[in-house]
Design a protein around this motif. Structure first.
Motif, PDB file in Angstrom:
ATOM      1  N   PRO A  41      -7.693  -2.113  -5.025  1.00 44.20           N
ATOM      2  CA  PRO A  41      -7.358  -3.004  -3.903  1.00 44.20           C
ATOM      3  C   PRO A  41      -5.866  -3.314  -3.863  1.00 44.20           C
ATOM      4  O   PRO A  41      -5.269  -3.674  -4.877  1.00 44.20           O
ATOM      5  N   GLY A  42      -5.281  -3.144  -2.685  1.00 45.92           N
ATOM      6  CA  GLY A  42      -3.877  -3.451  -2.506  1.00 45.92           C
ATOM      7  C   GLY A  42      -2.913  -2.418  -3.052  1.00 45.92           C
ATOM      8  O   GLY A  42      -1.700  -2.623  -3.040  1.00 45.92           O
ATOM      9  N   LYS A  43      -3.448  -1.298  -3.546  1.00 45.19           N
ATOM     10  CA  LYS A  43      -2.591  -0.256  -4.118  1.00 45.19           C
ATOM     11  C   LYS A  43      -2.791   1.061  -3.393  1.00 45.19           C
ATOM     12  O   LYS A  43      -3.788   1.259  -2.703  1.00 45.19           O
ATOM     13  N   GLN A  44      -1.830   1.955  -3.586  1.00 42.49           N
ATOM     14  CA  GLN A  44      -1.945   3.285  -2.992  1.00 42.49           C
ATOM     15  C   GLN A  44      -2.893   4.155  -3.801  1.00 42.49           C
ATOM     16  O   GLN A  44      -3.112   3.926  -4.996  1.00 42.49           O
ATOM     17  N   ARG A  45      -3.459   5.150  -3.134  1.00 42.59           N
ATOM     18  CA  ARG A  45      -4.303   6.113  -3.834  1.00 42.59           C
ATOM     19  C   ARG A  45      -3.438   6.895  -4.825  1.00 42.59           C
ATOM     20  O   ARG A  45      -2.338   7.325  -4.497  1.00 42.59           O
TER      21      ARG A  45
END
Length: 119
Positions: A41-45
């Motif tokens: 959540p809230g981060k890039q893949r």
């Protein structure tokens, strides 16, 4: 067209293990580079691990020594064995197929499977 279906996610305690599976169809599986990515959540893949058609593997530094990617070309399936899981491993894990179209590489993605590491 490639279809990818992941399974094996769930809730596990810190230090525990899970094995993810990704069943592929719609292409010559053995020729594809396969991989696992994750998105918290809230981060890039981000990349977790990849495996080439000849079995060469690559891992993110954060999972080296804990995760193992493998493939079974007879079953058109790629696996991710995850050991010594940490809360920081909590994310949606996506299966990826990287296929050569003859002129360019095309990426295909599964729908994702949730992995939650919590006590």
């Amino acid at each position: 067209q490639v279809q990818l279906v992941e399974s094996g996610g769930g809730l596990v305690q810190p230090g525990g293990s899970l094995r993810l599976s990704c069943a592929a169809s719609g292409s010559i599986f053995s020729r594809n580079r396969m991989g696992w990515y994750r998105q918290a959540p809230g981060k890039q893949r981000e990349l977790v691990a990849t495996i080439t058609s000849v079995g060469t593997t690559n891992y993110a530094d954060s999972v080296k020594g804990r995760f193992t990617i493998s493939r079974d070309n007879a079953k058109n399936t790629v696996y991710l064995q995850m050991n010594s899981l940490e809360p920081e491993d909590t994310a949606v894990y996506y299966c990826n197929a990287n296929q050569w179209s003859g002129t360019s590489f095309i990426n295909y993605w599964g729908q994702g499977t949730q992995v939650t590491v919590s006590s």
